[in-house]
Motif scaffolding. Structure first.
Motif, PDB file in Angstrom:
ATOM      1  N   GLU A 117      -1.843   4.688   8.972  1.00 36.60           N
ATOM      2  CA  GLU A 117      -0.761   4.552   8.012  1.00 36.60           C
ATOM      3  C   GLU A 117      -0.569   5.841   7.219  1.00 36.60           C
ATOM      4  O   GLU A 117       0.571   6.267   6.969  1.00 36.60           O
ATOM      5  CB  GLU A 117      -1.035   3.382   7.066  1.00 36.60           C
ATOM      6  CG  GLU A 117      -0.877   2.015   7.717  1.00 36.60           C
ATOM      7  CD  GLU A 117      -1.130   0.881   6.742  1.00 36.60           C
ATOM      8  OE1 GLU A 117      -1.379   1.178   5.548  1.00 36.60           O
ATOM      9  OE2 GLU A 117      -1.094  -0.275   7.157  1.00 36.60           O
ATOM     10  N   ALA A 118      -1.689   6.476   6.813  1.00 41.46           N
ATOM     11  CA  ALA A 118      -1.593   7.730   6.058  1.00 41.46           C
ATOM     12  C   ALA A 118      -0.947   8.826   6.914  1.00 41.46           C
ATOM     13  O   ALA A 118      -0.134   9.622   6.432  1.00 41.46           O
ATOM     14  CB  ALA A 118      -2.971   8.167   5.580  1.00 41.46           C
ATOM     15  N   ASN A 166       0.829  -1.211   0.000  1.00 39.90           N
ATOM     16  CA  ASN A 166       0.000   0.000   0.000  1.00 39.90           C
ATOM     17  C   ASN A 166       0.859   1.255   0.000  1.00 39.90           C
ATOM     18  O   ASN A 166       0.553   2.242  -0.675  1.00 39.90           O
ATOM     19  CB  ASN A 166      -0.919   0.001   1.221  1.00 39.90           C
ATOM     20  CG  ASN A 166      -1.972  -1.084   1.164  1.00 39.90           C
ATOM     21  OD1 ASN A 166      -2.251  -1.641   0.102  1.00 39.90           O
ATOM     22  ND2 ASN A 166      -2.572  -1.398   2.293  1.00 39.90           N
ATOM     23  N   ARG A 179      -9.909  -1.927   9.498  1.00 44.44           N
ATOM     24  CA  ARG A 179      -9.206  -1.486   8.299  1.00 44.44           C
ATOM     25  C   ARG A 179      -9.286   0.029   8.116  1.00 44.44           C
ATOM     26  O   ARG A 179      -8.302   0.672   7.733  1.00 44.44           O
ATOM     27  CB  ARG A 179      -9.789  -2.204   7.080  1.00 44.44           C
ATOM     28  CG  ARG A 179      -9.157  -1.819   5.771  1.00 44.44           C
ATOM     29  CD  ARG A 179      -7.679  -2.141   5.722  1.00 44.44           C
ATOM     30  NE  ARG A 179      -7.401  -3.561   5.858  1.00 44.44           N
ATOM     31  CZ  ARG A 179      -6.203  -4.104   5.655  1.00 44.44           C
ATOM     32  NH1 ARG A 179      -5.189  -3.323   5.324  1.00 44.44           N
ATOM     33  NH2 ARG A 179      -6.018  -5.392   5.804  1.00 44.44           N
ATOM     34  N   ASP A 203      -8.033  -0.242   0.389  1.00 48.26           N
ATOM     35  CA  ASP A 203      -7.030   0.797   0.223  1.00 48.26           C
ATOM     36  C   ASP A 203      -7.661   2.024  -0.424  1.00 48.26           C
ATOM     37  O   ASP A 203      -8.241   1.935  -1.512  1.00 48.26           O
ATOM     38  CB  ASP A 203      -5.867   0.285  -0.631  1.00 48.26           C
ATOM     39  CG  ASP A 203      -4.764   1.312  -0.772  1.00 48.26           C
ATOM     40  OD1 ASP A 203      -4.037   1.528   0.194  1.00 48.26           O
ATOM     41  OD2 ASP A 203      -4.655   1.920  -1.863  1.00 48.26           O
ATOM     42  N   ASP A 204      -7.558   3.165   0.226  1.00 45.72           N
ATOM     43  CA  ASP A 204      -8.232   4.385  -0.234  1.00 45.72           C
ATOM     44  C   ASP A 204      -7.728   4.848  -1.593  1.00 45.72           C
ATOM     45  O   ASP A 204      -8.518   5.212  -2.478  1.00 45.72           O
ATOM     46  CB  ASP A 204      -8.057   5.500   0.796  1.00 45.72           C
ATOM     47  CG  ASP A 204      -8.774   5.194   2.101  1.00 45.72           C
ATOM     48  OD1 ASP A 204      -9.729   4.399   2.071  1.00 45.72           O
ATOM     49  OD2 ASP A 204      -8.367   5.741   3.145  1.00 45.72           O
ATOM     50  N   ARG A 212      -6.813   1.590  10.486  1.00 47.13           N
ATOM     51  CA  ARG A 212      -5.442   1.282  10.083  1.00 47.13           C
ATOM     52  C   ARG A 212      -5.017   2.145   8.892  1.00 47.13           C
ATOM     53  O   ARG A 212      -3.894   2.655   8.865  1.00 47.13           O
ATOM     54  CB  ARG A 212      -5.318  -0.201   9.736  1.00 47.13           C
ATOM     55  CG  ARG A 212      -3.919  -0.612   9.340  1.00 47.13           C
ATOM     56  CD  ARG A 212      -3.784  -2.106   9.255  1.00 47.13           C
ATOM     57  NE  ARG A 212      -2.490  -2.500   8.741  1.00 47.13           N
ATOM     58  CZ  ARG A 212      -2.060  -3.756   8.681  1.00 47.13           C
ATOM     59  NH1 ARG A 212      -2.837  -4.728   9.113  1.00 47.13           N
ATOM     60  NH2 ARG A 212      -0.874  -4.037   8.193  1.00 47.13           N
ATOM     61  N   ASN A 213      -5.904   2.318   7.911  1.00 47.96           N
ATOM     62  CA  ASN A 213      -5.592   3.176   6.765  1.00 47.96           C
ATOM     63  C   ASN A 213      -5.302   4.609   7.218  1.00 47.96           C
ATOM     64  O   ASN A 213      -4.383   5.262   6.717  1.00 47.96           O
ATOM     65  CB  ASN A 213      -6.749   3.167   5.770  1.00 47.96           C
ATOM     66  CG  ASN A 213      -6.858   1.860   5.015  1.00 47.96           C
ATOM     67  OD1 ASN A 213      -5.961   1.027   5.071  1.00 47.96           O
ATOM     68  ND2 ASN A 213      -7.964   1.666   4.325  1.00 47.96           N
ATOM     69  N   ARG A 214      -6.120   5.087   8.159  1.00 47.39           N
ATOM     70  CA  ARG A 214      -5.938   6.462   8.655  1.00 47.39           C
ATOM     71  C   ARG A 214      -4.593   6.611   9.354  1.00 47.39           C
ATOM     72  O   ARG A 214      -3.872   7.602   9.147  1.00 47.39           O
ATOM     73  CB  ARG A 214      -7.082   6.816   9.608  1.00 47.39           C
ATOM     74  CG  ARG A 214      -6.933   8.159  10.304  1.00 47.39           C
ATOM     75  CD  ARG A 214      -8.111   8.418  11.234  1.00 47.39           C
ATOM     76  NE  ARG A 214      -8.354   7.308  12.144  1.00 47.39           N
ATOM     77  CZ  ARG A 214      -7.646   7.070  13.249  1.00 47.39           C
ATOM     78  NH1 ARG A 214      -6.629   7.872  13.563  1.00 47.39           N
ATOM     79  NH2 ARG A 214      -7.947   6.056  14.035  1.00 47.39           N
TER      80      ARG A 214
END
Length: 298
Positions: A292-293, A11, A285, A42-43, A288-290
């Motif tokens: 990681e970004a 990602n 998820r 994944d955004d 987690r995406n937030r």
């Protein structure tokens, strides 16, 4: 195809690969695939898919954009994803091409005319390493160009991987490593091709011009004289060490062996007033995406 060890690393690499892909084909659109089991979460990839589905992706004729990277719906099923001209994902998606799974031959066919980049090849366990050698044998027989990346590849494993790739290559036979007995200078590039001895390309700069980094190892021991039944002594010692560095303006990455230990360290740091960010595999998820970004932005 850029094959990485984890979904998180895939990602993180996706946006870089997308920017690279915009320069590959100036006269037409280019399909790009994110290839792993959780790609729908994944955004960045989801935005690319929605833009293509809504027909709002930019035209390749726009002079401001060399080429438009798209994500066609036909390439979304996992068995077809590797057929995209450019892909980034996890190593297991490529390894399925040499396993007795349904439609495995489609994956191998998809890799046949690509450049396959495999990162962190030193880090795989015995099971994955065996599958990797089988994959290299097939890719060598198909004439696929392969780039293996590693910062700490042992000479014995390097020779094993070279032998696997050239076992069924044309002309057949393994390639002499050509690096035996030489010091493992870093960074360096080992280039091998059928019928020729492997060549070693080291850093061309004089020794005095190369950057050097000094790494210090310090053992942090827990203070057993401060009893606390609620906090592991190692966590308590780590919090004290991290807190001191942060107060001095430092930035620390603290890696624990388990999720529970990471949660304990995070809670103890926050309790001590030390700013911290927690990341582990049990987050939802979306969260987690937030996180990681946020880490990538920092």
């Amino acid at each position: 195809y850029d094959a990485l060890p984890t979904q998180a690393t895939a990602n993180a690499a996706f946006e870089r690969v997308r920017q690279f892909a915009t320069r590959l084909r100036p006269d037409s659109d280019l399909a790009l695939a994110l290839v792993h089991g959780a790609k729908r979460f994944d955004d960045a990839y989801s935005r690319l898919r929605r833009a293509y589905g809504a027909g709002t992706h930019r035209s390749a004729g726009d002079e401001a954009v060399p080429s438009e990277v798209v994500a066609p719906s036909w390439l979304q099923p996992s068995k077809r994803a590797l057929l995209a001209p450019v892909g980034v994902g996890t190593i297991d998606q490529a390894l399925l091409g040499v396993m007795g799974v349904r439609h495995g031959f489609v994956r191998l066919f998809a890799l046949a005319r690509k450049v396959v980049v495999i990162d962190e090849v030193h880090a795989y366990d015995a099971y994955t390493g065996t599958l990797l050698r089988h994959l290299l044998r097939w890719l060598g027989a198909l004439g696929t160009k392969v780039v293996l990346l590693s910062a700490t590849l042992p000479p014995s494993l390097r020779t094993t991987l070279l032998d696997a790739y050239f076992q069924n290559a044309t002309p057949t036979g393994s390639v002499p490593d050509g690096t035996a007995g030489e010091p493992d200078a870093y960074p360096r590039l080992v280039h091998a091709r059928p019928g020729a001895r492997a060549a070693v390309l080291t850093d061309p700069r004089p020794e005095a011009e190369r950057e050097t980094t000094r790494v210090f190892v310090e053992r942090v021991l827990p203070d057993e004289s401060v009893p606390d039944d609620k906090i592991d002594p190692r966590t308590r010692a780590g919090v004290a060490w991290v807190g001191e560095r942060v107060e001095q303006g430092g930035c620390v990455a603290w890696i624990r062996n388990t999720v529970r230990e990471a949660q304990e360290a995070y809670a103890t740091l926050k309790g001590a007033g030390v700013p911290a960010i927690l990341l582990h595999a049990r987050f939802a998820r979306f969260d987690r995406n937030r996180i990681e970004a946020d880490l990538l932005a920092r």
